[in-house]
Design a protein around this motif. Structure first.
Motif: not given
Ligand code: NAD
Ligand code: ZN
Length: 353
Positions: A325-353
């Motif tokens: 879980x990371x904040x909604x504000x961090x979506x771009x970082x999640x996209x960067x990791x995803x683009x590089x194939x570096x995510x094992x499993x899923x990222x979930x965004x907490x919309x309160x952050x």
């Protein structure tokens, strides 16, 4: 008492295809007569959201666009025609945001094939905002004791792989290769496959994903596509009799595995294509496909019934896929990791952050 609904909210907005995605305040919309407004608490990030940002597919998105289609939250308002879901109920906003419910496909419960289907985070705004709208007929019904962070990935990844496994026709005791096993769809696919009594061969790359598949998700074998000298041979050898898996679930984001699967699938086996790599084509040797009587098919999310069934597996404690879980504000970082194939499993965004 009705909840207080603010006029403005935080959202991740794509102004133009290619990005960047911008974290900013936008107005909260009002639901139409057949719609609900859901206060999104958590939203999973699917590779589809990245395809939408990059403009990977021959289908234009709405612009500006709020992405996201694995949104779990609480209903805070409903339109005048909505009767079967209450304010305060927990609900999920999924990829199929709405469909006409009367066309040939909707009549047969093939709602994803509806020519007028609305797609969350693609043709209508989705769940990367604090308040999202969806057609009441299509929102997923969630029990109040269902954890909203853990269930979010089920709303696209879970439904999709569960449907794909059913489409494969594989039955208990048989084996299935999950290609792209370390990603969001792949990690859930292993759990659903296991719960359905199938033996899993996981295909992906890297030690982190290998460990997750073998130790956490219950795969019987792991084939590393990047280091293997012969993927086809290794996958076949990973089956008990060496004849190859009965089914292949393709959830990878590159073209090559789509051209390899028909080679290692077992005679009479089924290859189910789910991943949607940009500009990719399916290729299979005609000779082997014919004499092995191979079936190759596509599978696209799931209908409302598949949604209920996929959520049922989760509720019974059978689906425990890793997520961060990371904040909604961090979506771009999640996209960067995803683009590089570096995510094992899923990222979930907490919309309160
Ligand atoms: P993800 O980025 O989380 O996972 C993709 C995985 O594929 C990664 O772990 C990556 O290492 C792996 N991979 C890349 N090349 C590979 C190869 N040659 N062999 C094996 N694995 C390989 O992505 P995701 O969120 O799981 O989505 C996967 C795909 O499914 C995307 O294209 C997405 O758009 C698509 N999708 C389709 C549907 C549908 O209804 N058909 C629904 C949801 C998502
Ligand atoms: Zn998705």
């Amino acid at each position: 008492m009705s909840p207080t609904i603010p006029e403005k909210q935080w959202a991740q907005v794509i102004e133009k295809t290619g990005g960047p995605v911008e974290y900013k305040e936008i107005p909260v919309q009002k639901p139409g007569p057949d719609e609900v407004l859901v206060n999104i608490k958590y939203s999973g990030v699917c590779h589809t959201d990245l395809h939408a940002l990059k403009g990977d597919w021959p289908l234009p998105t709405k612009l500006p666009l709020v992405g996201g289609h694995e949104g779990a939250g609480v209903v805070v308002a409903r339109g005048g025609l909505v009767q079967d879901i209450e304010v305060g109920d927990h609900a999920g906003v999924k990829w199929i945001n709405g469909s006409c419910l009367v066309c040939d496909f909707c009549q047969q419960s093939d709602e994803p094939l509806c020519p007028k289907a609305l797609l969350s985070g693609y043709t209508v705004d989705g769940s990367f905002q604090q308040y999202a709208i969806a057609k009441a007929a299509h929102v997923a019904r969630l029990d109040k004791d269902t954890p909203l962070d853990a269930v979010a990935p089920v709303l696209c990844a879970g439904i999709t792989v569960y449907k794909g496994l059913k489409e494969s026709g594989a039955s208990p005791g048989q084996s299935v290769a999950i290609v792209g096993a370390g990603g969001g769809l792949g990690s859930l696919a292993q759990q659903y496959a296991k719960a359905m009594g199938l033996r899993v061969i996981a295909i992906d790359t890297g030690d982190e994903k290998k460990k997750m598949c073998l130790e956490q998700l219950g795969a019987s074998a792991f084939v590393d596509f990047a280091t293997s000298k012969n993927v086809v041979k290794e996958v076949q050898e990973a089956t008990q009799d060496g004849l190859g898996p009965h089914a292949v679930i393709l959830v990878a984001v590159t073209e090559k595995p789509f051209q390899q699967a028909a080679e290692y699938v077992r005679p009479r086996g089924t290859v189910v294509c789910i991943g949607l790599p940009a500009g990719a084509y399916l290729r299979a040797p005609v000779f082997e496909s014919v004499i092995k009587m191979v079936t190759i098919k596509g599978s696209y999310v799931g209908n409302r019934r598949d949604t209920t069934e996929a959520l049922g597996f989760f509720r019974r404690g059978l689906i425990k896929a890793p997520f961060k879980v990371v904040g909604l504000s961090e979506l771009q970082k999640v996209y960067d990791l995803m683009h590089e194939g570096k995510i094992a499993g899923r990222y979930v965004l907490d919309t309160s952050k």
